[in-house]
Scaffold this motif. Sequence first.
Motif, PDB file in Angstrom:
ATOM      1  N   ALA A  13       0.838  -1.211   0.000  1.00  0.00           N
ATOM      2  CA  ALA A  13       0.000   0.000   0.000  1.00  0.00           C
ATOM      3  C   ALA A  13       0.868   1.254   0.000  1.00  0.00           C
ATOM      4  O   ALA A  13       0.541   2.256  -0.639  1.00  0.00           O
ATOM      5  N   GLY A  14       2.001   1.182   0.705  1.00  0.00           N
ATOM      6  CA  GLY A  14       2.904   2.339   0.731  1.00  0.00           C
ATOM      7  C   GLY A  14       3.439   2.686  -0.647  1.00  0.00           C
ATOM      8  O   GLY A  14       3.649   3.866  -0.955  1.00  0.00           O
ATOM      9  N   GLN A  15       3.660   1.688  -1.494  1.00  0.00           N
ATOM     10  CA  GLN A  15       4.158   1.955  -2.845  1.00  0.00           C
ATOM     11  C   GLN A  15       3.100   2.673  -3.682  1.00  0.00           C
ATOM     12  O   GLN A  15       3.426   3.514  -4.517  1.00  0.00           O
ATOM     13  N   HIS A  16       1.846   2.357  -3.459  1.00  0.00           N
ATOM     14  CA  HIS A  16       0.791   3.085  -4.174  1.00  0.00           C
ATOM     15  C   HIS A  16       0.699   4.526  -3.676  1.00  0.00           C
ATOM     16  O   HIS A  16       0.370   5.429  -4.454  1.00  0.00           O
ATOM     17  N   GLU A  17       1.000   4.735  -2.423  1.00  0.00           N
ATOM     18  CA  GLU A  17       1.072   6.112  -1.926  1.00  0.00           C
ATOM     19  C   GLU A  17       2.246   6.848  -2.570  1.00  0.00           C
ATOM     20  O   GLU A  17       2.145   8.042  -2.880  1.00  0.00           O
ATOM     21  N   VAL A  18       3.357   6.139  -2.778  1.00  0.00           N
ATOM     22  CA  VAL A  18       4.510   6.748  -3.457  1.00  0.00           C
ATOM     23  C   VAL A  18       4.136   7.140  -4.884  1.00  0.00           C
ATOM     24  O   VAL A  18       4.500   8.223  -5.364  1.00  0.00           O
ATOM     25  N   ILE A  19       3.411   6.261  -5.572  1.00  0.00           N
ATOM     26  CA  ILE A  19       2.959   6.581  -6.933  1.00  0.00           C
ATOM     27  C   ILE A  19       2.130   7.854  -6.921  1.00  0.00           C
ATOM     28  O   ILE A  19       2.315   8.756  -7.747  1.00  0.00           O
ATOM     29  N   SER A  20       1.203   7.936  -5.982  1.00  0.00           N
ATOM     30  CA  SER A  20       0.340   9.110  -5.902  1.00  0.00           C
ATOM     31  C   SER A  20       1.148  10.378  -5.615  1.00  0.00           C
ATOM     32  O   SER A  20       0.946  11.411  -6.258  1.00  0.00           O
ATOM     33  N   GLU A  21       2.082  10.285  -4.662  1.00  0.00           N
ATOM     34  CA  GLU A  21       2.881  11.462  -4.317  1.00  0.00           C
ATOM     35  C   GLU A  21       3.743  11.909  -5.492  1.00  0.00           C
ATOM     36  O   GLU A  21       3.833  13.114  -5.794  1.00  0.00           O
ATOM     37  N   ASN A  22       4.391  10.960  -6.184  1.00  0.00           N
ATOM     38  CA  ASN A  22       5.263  11.321  -7.302  1.00  0.00           C
ATOM     39  C   ASN A  22       4.468  11.894  -8.463  1.00  0.00           C
ATOM     40  O   ASN A  22       4.901  12.853  -9.116  1.00  0.00           O
ATOM     41  N   MET A  23       3.308  11.327  -8.740  1.00  0.00           N
ATOM     42  CA  MET A  23       2.487  11.857  -9.825  1.00  0.00           C
ATOM     43  C   MET A  23       1.984  13.260  -9.491  1.00  0.00           C
ATOM     44  O   MET A  23       1.882  14.117 -10.373  1.00  0.00           O
ATOM     45  N   THR A  24       1.698  13.468  -8.235  1.00  0.00           N
ATOM     46  CA  THR A  24       1.234  14.804  -7.844  1.00  0.00           C
ATOM     47  C   THR A  24       2.349  15.834  -7.992  1.00  0.00           C
ATOM     48  O   THR A  24       2.132  16.929  -8.542  1.00  0.00           O
ATOM     49  N   SER A  25       3.554  15.484  -7.519  1.00  0.00           N
ATOM     50  CA  SER A  25       4.651  16.456  -7.531  1.00  0.00           C
ATOM     51  C   SER A  25       5.278  16.612  -8.919  1.00  0.00           C
ATOM     52  O   SER A  25       5.621  17.731  -9.318  1.00  0.00           O
ATOM     53  N   GLN A  26       5.440  15.502  -9.652  1.00  0.00           N
ATOM     54  CA  GLN A  26       6.169  15.550 -10.912  1.00  0.00           C
ATOM     55  C   GLN A  26       5.279  15.765 -12.137  1.00  0.00           C
ATOM     56  O   GLN A  26       5.797  16.112 -13.200  1.00  0.00           O
ATOM     57  N   ILE A  27       4.006  15.558 -12.010  1.00  0.00           N
ATOM     58  CA  ILE A  27       3.121  15.737 -13.174  1.00  0.00           C
ATOM     59  C   ILE A  27       2.085  16.819 -12.897  1.00  0.00           C
ATOM     60  O   ILE A  27       2.049  17.850 -13.575  1.00  0.00           O
ATOM     61  N   THR A  28       1.252  16.579 -11.889  1.00  0.00           N
ATOM     62  CA  THR A  28       0.133  17.504 -11.662  1.00  0.00           C
ATOM     63  C   THR A  28       0.621  18.913 -11.327  1.00  0.00           C
ATOM     64  O   THR A  28       0.203  19.892 -11.966  1.00  0.00           O
ATOM     65  N   VAL A  29       1.504  19.025 -10.363  1.00  0.00           N
ATOM     66  CA  VAL A  29       1.968  20.357  -9.944  1.00  0.00           C
ATOM     67  C   VAL A  29       2.776  21.016 -11.061  1.00  0.00           C
ATOM     68  O   VAL A  29       2.585  22.210 -11.369  1.00  0.00           O
TER      69      VAL A  29
END
Length: 607
Positions: A84-100
């Motif tokens: 589950a932590g790895q899916h949180e990492v995916i979410s955090e990285n996508m938020t910082s590196q793509i969305t933002v």
Amino acid sequence: MSWGTELWDQFDNLEKHTQWGIDILEKYIKFVKERTEIELSYAKQLRNLSKKYQPKKNSKEEEEYRYTACKAFLSTLNETNDYAGQHEVISENMTSQITVELARYVQELKQERKSHFHDGRKAQQHIETCWKQLESSKRRFERDCKEADRAQQYFEKMDADINVTKADVEKARQQAQMRHQMAEDSKADYSSILQKFNHEQHEYYHTHIPNIFQKIQEMEERRIVRIGESVKTYAELDRQVIPIIGKCLDGIVKAAESIDPKNDSQLAIEAYKSGFEPPGDIEFEDYTQPMKRTVSDNSLSNSRGEGKSELKFGGKSKGKLWPFIKKNKPPPPPPASASPSAVPNGPQSPKQQKEPLSHRFNEFMTSKPKIHCFRSLKRGGATPEDFSNLPPEQRRKKLQQKVDELNKEIQKEMDQRDAITKMKDVYLKNPQMGDPASLDHKLAEVSQNIEKLRLEAQKFEAWLAEVEGRLPARSEQARRHSGMYDVQNPPAVNNCAQDRESSPDGSYTEDQSQESEVKVLATDFDDEFDDEESLPAIGTCKALYTFEGQNEGTISVAEGETLYVIEEDKGDGWTRIRRSEDEEGYVPTSYVEVYLDKNAKGAKTYI
């Protein structure tokens, strides 16, 4: 291929096209944002699932995870949590590196696009202004030419008329010359503005607009490249966690491979081993020999009788018989005080004449070892502090566990005492940091705690040593087992032992005097350990509240229900009641309203 040369006249369409490109970028940002929310939700659900099945601390469930199969399941839960932590990492990285990043880029893109189209509109306005100036000078030149032509015709007309004075002719000539000069000036102005407009128009279509459209084209191509890079990043962020997810799955597989059934079987032995010896052979009882009734008490050998009594009531016979009597459960013991019928000379139980005396002894011996704990269980009491209600092996393990816990507490308190002592030394050397006297109270409190814990540990260590045989003293339970009943009617026990030895063929015989003497003891046994249906009702009671009887020996009652009272509260807060012949047990006295009959000296009420 350039928008400046190919699309020089598509200003409005380019404006719409670039706006569509920004909309596509914002749509992609929204897509990634929703993906991150899904990843977070999935991770949260996985974590909750893992937490739901985690063993609770300080519970019986936590002890079950000593087994390798349960450890594998626990490892699966932990790996699922890491997953589950790895899916949180995916979410955090996508938020910082793509969305933002894309959201910031969209704002910059909008500003750049606005600037380019502002320059384009400015160039359009400039060429339109030049065109208007050209048109104005052209119309003025045309008007001046017409005015000059009319003035020339008027002069010629005045000059040909003989009736017109010379002064009028001169005035008409001067007017014609002035109009002609104005037409020449307008012509020169029109020619100059025309040249200027042609130059501006050439610059507009071949320089300004191509440059602006080229910048817009480059801006649009950068946007397309940025979307491509973001899509690639979208995939790479997923790919980055695949090795870690693989390790989580490998951990689950490793945990599954670590399951050892032999080890789990050994743990089950350690958890449930009682320490008792298996039951031995049951002696043959021969009823074919006539019972001797001439044996007197004086003919008994006290030494041999005592030896037989010790053999019969001593350690091994009890251990041999109890595991298989009444499905591993001792019969329910009586309350703290004897029931009205449990007196030495009271009436015998109906079963006394139907069952052999040895069976009654066997039942007596199997029931007594757990009397002290069953009473508290029946009335909702707690486990004895020394765990004497447990079998020897389990008692040893519990005592060892308690000793280890107390030693840890003592070490923790000692570490705290050392820390306070060091702090006090620092205060003594540096008074500005604090008052040393302020730590005296805390130091004394910690020392008292250490002393209390040490006394507690010594107490449990003594019990542990007693169980392990390091001390000569026997436990209270062992003393009860071996000698508690030797003082009760010793002649009857000795008679039994003597008669077994005095029989010529070794078979068991008993005479009338022996039977009458043993009946007293057997009656006590029967009243204490046999079915207690013979207790009479001494009154009635009404349930004030609903009580769920969950402990062994209790009975459930509903609010308002009326039942029979068969034993009063003896001071421990419990009353014994009966619903029917097969249903009886204890309920809290505060839960019922008791009405005793007149034989019980009037009515009493317990609220």
